[in-house]
Design a protein around this motif. Structure first.
Motif, PDB file in Angstrom:
ATOM      1  N   VAL A 158       0.978  -1.114  -0.021  1.00 18.07           N
ATOM      2  CA  VAL A 158      -0.116   0.159  -0.040  1.00 18.07           C
ATOM      3  C   VAL A 158       0.745   1.211  -0.062  1.00 18.07           C
ATOM      4  CG1 VAL A 158      -1.963   1.318   1.249  1.00 18.07           C
ATOM      5  CG2 VAL A 158      -1.782  -0.953   1.278  1.00 18.07           C
ATOM      6  N   CYS A 159       0.939   1.992  -0.965  1.00 15.63           N
ATOM      7  CA  CYS A 159       1.616   3.309  -1.091  1.00 15.63           C
ATOM      8  C   CYS A 159       0.540   4.388  -0.947  1.00 15.63           C
ATOM      9  CB  CYS A 159       2.193   3.406  -2.486  1.00 15.63           C
ATOM     10  SG  CYS A 159       3.266   5.175  -2.615  1.00 15.63           S
ATOM     11  N   PRO A 160       0.391   4.950   0.134  1.00 11.75           N
ATOM     12  CA  PRO A 160      -0.609   6.102   0.564  1.00 11.75           C
ATOM     13  C   PRO A 160      -0.409   7.524  -0.167  1.00 11.75           C
ATOM     14  CG  PRO A 160       0.145   5.005   2.531  1.00 11.75           C
ATOM     15  CD  PRO A 160       0.932   4.652   1.630  1.00 11.75           C
ATOM     16  N   VAL A 161      -1.491   8.098  -0.532  1.00 12.78           N
ATOM     17  CA  VAL A 161      -1.069   9.510  -1.366  1.00 12.78           C
ATOM     18  C   VAL A 161      -1.349  10.507  -0.127  1.00 12.78           C
ATOM     19  CG1 VAL A 161      -1.859  11.093  -2.958  1.00 12.78           C
ATOM     20  CG2 VAL A 161      -1.968   8.655  -3.494  1.00 12.78           C
ATOM     21  N   ALA A 162      -0.279  11.461  -0.153  1.00 13.07           N
ATOM     22  CA  ALA A 162      -0.532  12.602   0.709  1.00 13.07           C
ATOM     23  C   ALA A 162      -0.630  13.910  -0.115  1.00 13.07           C
ATOM     24  CB  ALA A 162       0.804  12.834   1.498  1.00 13.07           C
ATOM     25  N   TYR A 163      -1.850  14.540  -0.057  1.00  9.43           N
ATOM     26  CA  TYR A 163      -2.125  15.712  -0.585  1.00  9.43           C
ATOM     27  C   TYR A 163      -1.838  17.031  -0.076  1.00  9.43           C
ATOM     28  CZ  TYR A 163      -4.957  12.602  -4.040  1.00  9.43           C
ATOM     29  OH  TYR A 163      -5.156  11.374  -4.611  1.00  9.43           O
ATOM     30  N   THR A 164      -1.443  18.098  -1.060  1.00  7.19           N
ATOM     31  CA  THR A 164      -1.037  19.350  -0.588  1.00  7.19           C
ATOM     32  C   THR A 164      -2.272  20.270  -0.958  1.00  7.19           C
ATOM     33  OG1 THR A 164       0.067  19.776  -2.597  1.00  7.19           O
ATOM     34  CG2 THR A 164       1.446  18.869  -0.660  1.00  7.19           C
ATOM     35  N   SER A 165      -3.211  19.822  -1.568  1.00  3.89           N
ATOM     36  CA  SER A 165      -4.363  20.794  -1.989  1.00  3.89           C
ATOM     37  C   SER A 165      -5.739  20.019  -2.032  1.00  3.89           C
ATOM     38  CB  SER A 165      -4.191  21.711  -3.184  1.00  3.89           C
ATOM     39  OG  SER A 165      -4.480  20.695  -4.467  1.00  3.89           O
ATOM     40  N   ASN A 166      -6.759  20.910  -1.998  1.00  3.17           N
ATOM     41  CA  ASN A 166      -8.080  20.206  -2.342  1.00  3.17           C
ATOM     42  C   ASN A 166      -8.590  19.735  -3.785  1.00  3.17           C
ATOM     43  OD1 ASN A 166      -8.395  19.779   0.773  1.00  3.17           O
ATOM     44  ND2 ASN A 166      -9.163  21.779   0.806  1.00  3.17           N
ATOM     45  N   GLU A 167      -7.574  20.179  -4.675  1.00  3.58           N
ATOM     46  CA  GLU A 167      -7.840  19.880  -6.067  1.00  3.58           C
ATOM     47  C   GLU A 167      -7.964  18.601  -6.529  1.00  3.58           C
ATOM     48  OE1 GLU A 167      -6.150  23.837  -8.169  1.00  3.58           O
ATOM     49  OE2 GLU A 167      -4.538  22.913  -7.068  1.00  3.58           O
ATOM     50  N   ILE A 168      -8.545  18.543  -7.850  1.00  2.00           N
ATOM     51  CA  ILE A 168      -8.660  17.193  -8.408  1.00  2.00           C
ATOM     52  C   ILE A 168      -7.617  17.168  -9.607  1.00  2.00           C
ATOM     53  CG2 ILE A 168     -10.101  15.629  -9.909  1.00  2.00           C
ATOM     54  CD1 ILE A 168     -11.317  16.045  -7.217  1.00  2.00           C
ATOM     55  N   PRO A 169      -6.907  16.034  -9.367  1.00  4.36           N
ATOM     56  CA  PRO A 169      -5.605  16.130 -10.345  1.00  4.36           C
ATOM     57  C   PRO A 169      -6.162  15.575 -11.654  1.00  4.36           C
ATOM     58  CG  PRO A 169      -5.855  14.129  -9.104  1.00  4.36           C
ATOM     59  CD  PRO A 169      -6.729  15.046  -8.401  1.00  4.36           C
ATOM     60  N   ASP A 170      -5.363  16.220 -12.651  1.00  5.76           N
ATOM     61  CA  ASP A 170      -5.339  15.611 -14.123  1.00  5.76           C
ATOM     62  C   ASP A 170      -4.613  14.689 -14.729  1.00  5.76           C
ATOM     63  OD1 ASP A 170      -3.466  17.149 -14.804  1.00  5.76           O
ATOM     64  OD2 ASP A 170      -4.460  19.098 -15.004  1.00  5.76           O
ATOM     65  N   THR A 171      -3.633  14.441 -13.896  1.00  9.05           N
ATOM     66  CA  THR A 171      -2.287  13.446 -14.470  1.00  9.05           C
ATOM     67  C   THR A 171      -1.868  12.501 -13.230  1.00  9.05           C
ATOM     68  OG1 THR A 171      -1.684  15.056 -16.158  1.00  9.05           O
ATOM     69  CG2 THR A 171      -0.174  13.255 -15.827  1.00  9.05           C
ATOM     70  N   VAL A 172      -1.836  11.420 -13.561  1.00 14.31           N
ATOM     71  CA  VAL A 172      -1.318  10.495 -12.536  1.00 14.31           C
ATOM     72  C   VAL A 172       0.397   9.936 -12.954  1.00 14.31           C
ATOM     73  CG1 VAL A 172      -2.667   8.671 -13.001  1.00 14.31           C
ATOM     74  CG2 VAL A 172      -1.524   8.481 -11.061  1.00 14.31           C
ATOM     75  N   LYS A 173       1.093   9.882 -12.286  1.00 14.48           N
ATOM     76  CA  LYS A 173       2.408   8.788 -12.622  1.00 14.48           C
ATOM     77  C   LYS A 173       2.693   7.968 -11.708  1.00 14.48           C
ATOM     78  CE  LYS A 173       6.529  10.770 -12.590  1.00 14.48           C
ATOM     79  NZ  LYS A 173       7.927  11.623 -12.829  1.00 14.48           N
ATOM     80  N   VAL A 174       2.825   6.703 -12.103  1.00 10.96           N
ATOM     81  CA  VAL A 174       3.500   5.575 -11.281  1.00 10.96           C
ATOM     82  C   VAL A 174       4.496   5.058 -11.662  1.00 10.96           C
ATOM     83  CG1 VAL A 174       2.843   3.144 -10.706  1.00 10.96           C
ATOM     84  CG2 VAL A 174       0.952   4.757 -10.900  1.00 10.96           C
ATOM     85  N   LEU A 175       5.576   4.945 -10.635  1.00 11.35           N
ATOM     86  CA  LEU A 175       6.933   4.538 -10.852  1.00 11.35           C
ATOM     87  C   LEU A 175       7.125   3.177 -10.316  1.00 11.35           C
ATOM     88  CD1 LEU A 175       9.724   4.955 -12.130  1.00 11.35           C
ATOM     89  CD2 LEU A 175      10.289   6.470 -10.127  1.00 11.35           C
ATOM     90  N   LEU A 176       7.372   2.222 -10.470  1.00 14.94           N
ATOM     91  CA  LEU A 176       8.118   0.931  -9.917  1.00 14.94           C
ATOM     92  C   LEU A 176       9.507   0.716 -10.068  1.00 14.94           C
ATOM     93  CD1 LEU A 176       5.179  -1.286 -11.404  1.00 14.94           C
ATOM     94  CD2 LEU A 176       5.245  -0.002  -9.342  1.00 14.94           C
ATOM     95  N   ASP A 177      10.244   0.689  -9.109  1.00 12.78           N
ATOM     96  CA  ASP A 177      11.577   0.621  -8.790  1.00 12.78           C
ATOM     97  C   ASP A 177      12.037  -0.535  -8.185  1.00 12.78           C
ATOM     98  OD1 ASP A 177      14.573   1.315  -8.722  1.00 12.78           O
ATOM     99  OD2 ASP A 177      14.170   3.263  -8.074  1.00 12.78           O
ATOM    100  N   CYS A 178      13.203  -1.492  -8.778  1.00 12.39           N
ATOM    101  CA  CYS A 178      13.490  -2.639  -8.049  1.00 12.39           C
ATOM    102  C   CYS A 178      14.718  -2.446  -7.247  1.00 12.39           C
ATOM    103  CB  CYS A 178      13.731  -3.646  -9.327  1.00 12.39           C
ATOM    104  SG  CYS A 178      15.401  -3.300 -10.248  1.00 12.39           S
ATOM    105  N   SER A 179      15.362  -1.390  -7.098  1.00 15.11           N
ATOM    106  CA  SER A 179      16.597  -1.285  -6.247  1.00 15.11           C
ATOM    107  C   SER A 179      16.669   0.150  -5.857  1.00 15.11           C
ATOM    108  CB  SER A 179      17.748  -1.536  -7.143  1.00 15.11           C
ATOM    109  OG  SER A 179      19.013  -1.288  -6.393  1.00 15.11           O
ATOM    110  N   LEU A 180      17.620   0.441  -4.756  1.00 13.19           N
ATOM    111  CA  LEU A 180      18.178   1.678  -4.357  1.00 13.19           C
ATOM    112  C   LEU A 180      19.282   2.414  -5.209  1.00 13.19           C
ATOM    113  CD1 LEU A 180      18.574   0.851  -0.400  1.00 13.19           C
ATOM    114  CD2 LEU A 180      16.659   2.269  -1.489  1.00 13.19           C
ATOM    115  N   MET A 181      19.684   1.275  -5.970  1.00 10.54           N
ATOM    116  CA  MET A 181      20.648   1.940  -7.061  1.00 10.54           C
ATOM    117  C   MET A 181      20.365   3.253  -7.839  1.00 10.54           C
ATOM    118  SD  MET A 181      22.085  -0.125 -10.485  1.00 10.54           S
ATOM    119  CE  MET A 181      23.024  -1.491  -9.842  1.00 10.54           C
ATOM    120  N   ASN A 182      21.475   3.891  -7.781  1.00  9.29           N
ATOM    121  CA  ASN A 182      21.333   5.471  -8.350  1.00  9.29           C
ATOM    122  C   ASN A 182      20.324   6.369  -7.697  1.00  9.29           C
ATOM    123  OD1 ASN A 182      22.980   4.453 -10.369  1.00  9.29           O
ATOM    124  ND2 ASN A 182      21.340   3.742 -11.733  1.00  9.29           N
ATOM    125  N   ARG A 183      20.059   5.951  -6.545  1.00  9.77           N
ATOM    126  CA  ARG A 183      19.137   7.076  -5.694  1.00  9.77           C
ATOM    127  C   ARG A 183      20.100   7.834  -4.714  1.00  9.77           C
ATOM    128  NH1 ARG A 183      14.244   3.891  -2.968  1.00  9.77           N
ATOM    129  NH2 ARG A 183      13.523   2.561  -4.672  1.00  9.77           N
TER     130      ARG A 183
END
Length: 290
Positions: A158-183
């Motif tokens: 479960v990856c909860p979303v924390a919002y900074t406004s009450n607006e409705i978004p128009d775009t969503v981006k999802v990222l799946l990452d297998c490693s800490l590498m390059n962070r």
């Protein structure tokens, strides 16, 4: 002709408005799954090598049949200390999800780093943005990031979303990452046997359900000063700090904050979004860097 065009647009508009992530169960692939090929990539997803997005990049592995649901799942890994698989998708959206959820397995994630052997971690991230007409760019109005530990069997994340406004978004981006590498802080990760950190993902979704207490605890950390010049104080916080600029671009990330402060001196002046994640609580804060 104009009348017909307007009617056509009015007819298809609802389909665009409700469009969201596609192929979230990884059943559809660019190349025929029946062909034995070295690599493939799921339809609707962009695969990165962990450094730069390239549209035609495939995953290191073909579709796998070790699944949580359906016929196929997505498997990713790191290769030596050169590259890693990352899957990304951006889509329109017209609602406020409470979380990104899904199922994963994570094995062989014992890797070498600059401090010796460590347990590598996978991650799932979500970013929700809305077009700012006045400034002509996308504002980040919600985000979430969760680190995932080893699991021999499929378990739910479960990856909860924390919002900074009450607006409705128009775009969503999802990222799946297998490693800490390059962070930040983990550039020197090495797979001991050439390939490691096997991250298998299946059946992901955006949910609007109210999260349970054990999935998201409501805790607010005191962050000051705001506006800030040099460093933000994070009273009582230990965990991961992520900062995005006003365009939603990641500009700073520290996975091991334990001093209660984060340096922002090097950031240019402007508006930023700070995300605090200690695996028990998630909080987003808008701040100004002077």
């Amino acid at each position: 002709m104009k009348t017909i065009t307007y009617l056509f647009l009015a007819f298809i508009a609802p389909f665009f408005a409700t469009a969201q992530l596609q192929n979230t169960d990884f059943e559809e692939w660019i190349n025929p799954v029946t062909d034995v090929i070295f690599a493939n990539r799921p339809v609707g997803w962009t695969i990165s090598n962990g450094r730069a997005i390239m549209e035609d990049t495939n995953t290191y592995f073909p579709p796998v049949t070790d699944v949580q649901n359906g016929n196929y799942a997505l498997k990713m890994s790191i290769w030596y200390n050169y590259t890693k698989d990352m899957a990304e998708q951006t889509a329109p959206i017209d609602f406020r999800p409470t979380a990104l959820v899904g199922y994963y397995k994570y094995t062989g994630n014992r890797v070498y780093s600059g401090v010796g052997e460590i347990d590598d971690k996978a991650s799932a991230s979500i970013y929700l943005t809305k077009w700012n007409e006045a400034l002509s760019h996308q504002d980040t109005i919600g985000s979430g990031d969760v680190l995932l530990d080893a699991s021999e069997d499929y378990i739910r994340f479960v990856c909860p979303v924390a919002y900074t406004s009450n607006e409705i978004p128009d775009t969503v981006k999802v990222l799946l990452d297998c490693s800490l590498m390059n962070r930040p802080g983990y550039a020197s990760i090495l797979a001991p046997d050439g390939v490691a950190s096997f991250f298998t993902v299946d059946n992901i979704a955006l949910t609007e359900e109210v999260l349970k207490g054990d999935e998201l605890q409501q805790k607010k950390f005191n962050v000051y000063p705001n506006p800030v010049v040099n460093a933000l104080s994070l009273d009582g916080f230990q965990g991961t700090v992520t900062i995005f600029n006003a365009l939603g671009k990641l500009v700073l990330k520290n996975n091991n904050v334990h001093t209660g402060k984060i340096e922002v001196t090097a950031l240019p002046s402007g508006i930023y979004y700070l995300q605090l994640n200690n695996n028990n609580a998630l909080q987003n804060i808008k701040f100004i860097k002077q």
